[in-house]
Design a protein around this motif. Structure first.
Motif, mmCIF file in Angstrom:
data_model
loop_
_atom_site.group_PDB
_atom_site.id
_atom_site.type_symbol
_atom_site.label_atom_id
_atom_site.label_comp_id
_atom_site.label_asym_id
_atom_site.label_seq_id
_atom_site.Cartn_x
_atom_site.Cartn_y
_atom_site.Cartn_z
ATOM 1 N N GLU A 28 0.809 -1.226 0.000
ATOM 2 C CA GLU A 28 0.000 0.000 0.000
ATOM 3 C C GLU A 28 0.840 1.273 0.000
ATOM 4 O OE1 GLU A 28 -2.545 -0.415 3.404
ATOM 5 O OE2 GLU A 28 -4.027 -1.596 2.301
ATOM 6 N N ILE A 29 2.155 1.161 0.254
ATOM 7 C CA ILE A 29 2.961 2.385 0.397
ATOM 8 C C ILE A 29 4.210 2.374 -0.507
ATOM 9 C CG2 ILE A 29 2.162 2.967 2.713
ATOM 10 C CD1 ILE A 29 4.753 1.622 3.789
ATOM 11 N N PRO A 30 4.061 2.094 -1.799
ATOM 12 C CA PRO A 30 5.234 2.095 -2.682
ATOM 13 C C PRO A 30 5.811 3.499 -2.847
ATOM 14 C CG PRO A 30 3.229 2.009 -3.984
ATOM 15 C CD PRO A 30 2.812 1.870 -2.541
ATOM 16 N N GLU A 31 7.132 3.570 -2.913
ATOM 17 C CA GLU A 31 7.814 4.858 -3.063
ATOM 18 C C GLU A 31 8.997 4.687 -4.006
ATOM 19 O OE1 GLU A 31 7.606 6.762 1.325
ATOM 20 O OE2 GLU A 31 8.176 4.647 1.252
ATOM 21 N N ILE A 32 9.318 5.752 -4.746
ATOM 22 C CA ILE A 32 10.415 5.672 -5.707
ATOM 23 C C ILE A 32 11.765 5.763 -4.998
ATOM 24 C CG2 ILE A 32 9.060 6.564 -7.625
ATOM 25 C CD1 ILE A 32 10.418 9.260 -7.239
ATOM 26 N N GLY A 33 12.826 5.454 -5.749
ATOM 27 C CA GLY A 33 14.166 5.355 -5.221
ATOM 28 C C GLY A 33 14.642 6.556 -4.433
ATOM 29 N N PRO A 69 6.816 3.999 -10.701
ATOM 30 C CA PRO A 69 5.788 4.987 -11.067
ATOM 31 C C PRO A 69 4.760 4.385 -12.022
ATOM 32 C CG PRO A 69 7.796 5.419 -12.284
ATOM 33 C CD PRO A 69 8.111 4.295 -11.333
ATOM 34 N N VAL A 70 3.968 3.457 -11.505
ATOM 35 C CA VAL A 70 2.947 2.751 -12.277
ATOM 36 C C VAL A 70 1.608 2.904 -11.556
ATOM 37 C CG1 VAL A 70 2.149 0.467 -13.043
ATOM 38 C CG2 VAL A 70 4.578 1.069 -13.206
ATOM 39 N N SER A 71 0.563 3.256 -12.271
ATOM 40 C CA SER A 71 -0.784 3.360 -11.684
ATOM 41 C C SER A 71 -1.391 1.966 -11.597
ATOM 42 C CB SER A 71 -1.674 4.276 -12.532
ATOM 43 O OG SER A 71 -1.166 5.601 -12.530
ATOM 44 N N GLU A 72 -1.716 1.544 -10.393
ATOM 45 C CA GLU A 72 -2.131 0.170 -10.148
ATOM 46 C C GLU A 72 -3.493 -0.165 -10.737
ATOM 47 O OE1 GLU A 72 -2.394 -3.109 -6.517
ATOM 48 O OE2 GLU A 72 -1.473 -1.150 -6.197
ATOM 49 N N GLU A 73 -3.576 -1.337 -11.363
ATOM 50 C CA GLU A 73 -4.836 -1.874 -11.888
ATOM 51 C C GLU A 73 -4.961 -3.357 -11.536
ATOM 52 O OE1 GLU A 73 -5.766 0.406 -15.968
ATOM 53 O OE2 GLU A 73 -3.883 -0.737 -16.040
ATOM 54 N N SER A 74 -4.432 -3.748 -10.392
ATOM 55 C CA SER A 74 -4.363 -5.154 -10.011
ATOM 56 C C SER A 74 -5.697 -5.713 -9.540
ATOM 57 C CB SER A 74 -3.321 -5.344 -8.908
ATOM 58 O OG SER A 74 -3.750 -4.688 -7.714
ATOM 59 N N SER A 115 -2.334 0.181 -3.814
ATOM 60 C CA SER A 115 -1.461 1.288 -3.448
ATOM 61 C C SER A 115 -2.267 2.509 -3.020
ATOM 62 C CB SER A 115 -0.573 1.661 -4.642
ATOM 63 O OG SER A 115 0.097 2.877 -4.408
ATOM 64 N N LYS A 116 -1.827 3.119 -1.932
ATOM 65 C CA LYS A 116 -2.437 4.366 -1.463
ATOM 66 C C LYS A 116 -1.719 5.591 -2.019
ATOM 67 C CE LYS A 116 -4.108 2.402 2.901
ATOM 68 N NZ LYS A 116 -4.002 2.431 4.393
ATOM 69 N N HIS A 117 -0.643 5.335 -2.754
ATOM 70 C CA HIS A 117 0.138 6.417 -3.348
ATOM 71 C C HIS A 117 -0.196 6.509 -4.837
ATOM 72 C CE1 HIS A 117 3.418 5.979 0.004
ATOM 73 N NE2 HIS A 117 2.256 6.427 0.458
ATOM 74 N N GLU A 118 -0.891 7.562 -5.202
ATOM 75 C CA GLU A 118 -1.358 7.707 -6.582
ATOM 76 C C GLU A 118 -0.197 7.659 -7.571
ATOM 77 O OE1 GLU A 118 -4.032 10.796 -9.314
ATOM 78 O OE2 GLU A 118 -3.738 11.176 -7.181
ATOM 79 N N GLY A 119 -0.374 6.854 -8.619
ATOM 80 C CA GLY A 119 0.643 6.750 -9.655
ATOM 81 C C GLY A 119 1.841 5.919 -9.268
ATOM 82 N N MET A 120 1.767 5.209 -8.138
ATOM 83 C CA MET A 120 2.887 4.386 -7.672
ATOM 84 C C MET A 120 2.386 2.979 -7.371
ATOM 85 S SD MET A 120 5.674 6.152 -7.689
ATOM 86 C CE MET A 120 6.614 4.912 -6.814
ATOM 87 N N HIS A 134 6.526 -5.290 -13.811
ATOM 88 C CA HIS A 134 6.303 -3.904 -14.197
ATOM 89 C C HIS A 134 4.908 -3.691 -14.802
ATOM 90 C CE1 HIS A 134 10.802 -2.563 -14.240
ATOM 91 N NE2 HIS A 134 10.544 -3.445 -13.278
ATOM 92 N N SER A 135 4.061 -4.699 -14.743
ATOM 93 C CA SER A 135 2.676 -4.543 -15.213
ATOM 94 C C SER A 135 1.826 -3.931 -14.114
ATOM 95 C CB SER A 135 2.100 -5.904 -15.606
ATOM 96 O OG SER A 135 0.693 -5.823 -15.775
ATOM 97 N N SER A 136 0.886 -3.080 -14.503
ATOM 98 C CA SER A 136 -0.035 -2.480 -13.540
ATOM 99 C C SER A 136 -1.012 -3.504 -12.965
ATOM 100 C CB SER A 136 -0.827 -1.352 -14.212
ATOM 101 O OG SER A 136 -1.622 -1.867 -15.284
ATOM 102 N N LYS A 137 -1.037 -4.699 -13.568
ATOM 103 C CA LYS A 137 -1.950 -5.753 -13.116
ATOM 104 C C LYS A 137 -1.222 -6.923 -12.460
ATOM 105 C CE LYS A 137 -5.356 -4.614 -16.699
ATOM 106 N NZ LYS A 137 -6.142 -5.110 -17.850
ATOM 107 N N LEU A 138 0.059 -6.757 -12.156
ATOM 108 C CA LEU A 138 0.824 -7.817 -11.495
ATOM 109 C C LEU A 138 0.128 -8.240 -10.209
ATOM 110 C CD1 LEU A 138 3.538 -9.474 -11.316
ATOM 111 C CD2 LEU A 138 4.372 -7.591 -9.874
#
Length: 379
Positions: free
Chosen positions: A22-27, A81-86, A92-97, A354-358
């Motif tokens: 729920e809390i993905p963050e970039i490098g 930086p992927v918008s989730e569609e799983s 993810s609670k972080h938009e666009g991540m 790297h798929s939004s549906k992983l």
């Protein structure tokens, strides 16, 4: 097989995986992730554990009872930086991540193994490396060179990566080259903009960029040995501002993958030659940035063969051999300095890395934790 590893409860680490998902963050911005991990580590008992931070990463040293060596286990912690569609109930609670590369799995597995050894002191020292920025700009190399890591530098290093295409409980690896050399690729072009009705008065960078992309595709076919392997991919093109304005600027973004360092150098040289030709042909300027460069992942023969033998006899997993892949992983920097290996963990997802549906199968978490507990105890 060890009875304690077999009976060890992995349920808490499935829940941890969901929290981390729920809390993905970039490098180098994994602040919430680091705080979550540290909070959990502070709950562990055992005087034989020491924790240090490095940037947004964490190092955890487990003192052995009668240590003859230190074994390092690395997990990456950043998202994409992927918008989730799983469709998961814990998105993810972080938009666009999104954790679209399975690093939430990697972290929960590492915590599962760490927790076991916090309760059951190992014979040898263990070092758990929670590394930031694997997806870019690259955290392995600066972490490897840091004072914090060098003070606890291990004698061996191991890591895993989820494999969506493999069945749950399957382990795959090989000796020698496993993952490719990789480099990011960014090319900026600047010409002269103008009105769409007067193209002869401008230098169109959309046209120049298009020619550039076409010429790049000839590099592998005509400049790399057929017995070698390489990939040059442009994944993004931007240029211009409006449909009736000739573009003054354009930008190409892509990646280079090779199985040899020589091929990487050859490809970069050819890209630079093509850029000079584009400048002459279209009377423009070009700038090339190779961004993050990752070296190959090269598995130690002796350690990998020993692990393969162990995995083949493990009740927790099924082993299969695999081929080398054009995947990039900055774990290769650790293996340049320290002998070790990386292996694939099957998670059986319909959608790939790297798929939004992983959507990896969480049963794989327990398989990996139990395998690694037994393996680290056997070493």
């Amino acid at each position: 097989m060890t009875n304690d590893a077999l009976s060890y409860s992995v349920t808490p680490f499935v829940h941890i995986r969901r929290d981390l998902h729920e809390i993905p963050e970039i490098g180098f911005q994994e602040n919430k992730t680091q705080a979550y991990l540290l909070d959990y580590m502070n709950s562990l008992s055992g005087k034989h554990i020491e924790v240090k931070t490095w940037k947004t990463g964490i190092l955890v040293r487990v003192q052995g009872l009668e240590p003859k060596k230190t074994i390092g286990y690395r997990t990456d912690i950043d998202g994409l930086p992927v918008s989730e569609e799983s469709g998961l109930s814990f998105p993810s609670k972080h938009e666009g991540m999104m954790h679209a590369c399975g690093h939430d799995f990697h972290m929960s597995i590492a915590l599962g193994v760490l927790t076991y050894f916090s309760q059951n002191q190992p014979q040898d020292n263990l070092l758990f490396v929670f590394q930031p920025a694997e997806e870019g700009p690259g955290g392995a190399k600066p972490m490897l060179e840091s004072e914090e890591f060098l003070a606890w530098k291990p004698d061996q290093m191991i890591a895993l990566h989820i494999a969506p295409e493999l069945p749950v409980g399957t382990i795959a690896t090989k000796t020698g080259l496993l993952f490719a050399n990789t480099s990011e690729l960014f090319i900026d072009l600047k010409g002269k903009g103008g009105h769409a009705a007067y193209p002869h008065q401008a230098n169109d960078m959309v046209v120049a960029a298009s020619h550039f992309v076409t010429q790049l595709q000839a590099i592998v076919a005509r400049n790399v040995s057929p017995l070698d392997s390489a990939v040059v991919t442009i994944g993004k093109i931007t240029g211009g501002t409006k449909q009736n304005i000739i573009a003054e600027n354009a930008r190409l973004e892509g990646t280079i993958r090779t199985l040899s360092i020589e091929a990487m150098e050859r490809i970069k040289s050819r890209i630079e030659n093509i850029a000079r030709g584009i400048e002459e042909s279209f009377e423009c300027n070009t700038w090339i940035d190779y961004g993050a460069n990752y070296c190959q992942v090269y598995n130690s023969e002796e350690l990998t063969e020993s692990f393969i033998h162990f995995a083949k006899n493990s009740p927790h997993v099924t082993f299969q051999s695999c081929e080398k892949a054009m995947t990039g992983e900055d774990f290769g920097y650790f293996l340049e300095e320290i002998p070790g290996f990386m292996f694939w963990l099957g998670v059986e997802s319909e959608h790939g890395l790297h798929s939004s549906k992983l959507n990896p199968n969480e049963e794989a978490i327990g398989c990996a934790i139990r395998l690694l507990i037994d393996y680290l105890k056997s070493e």
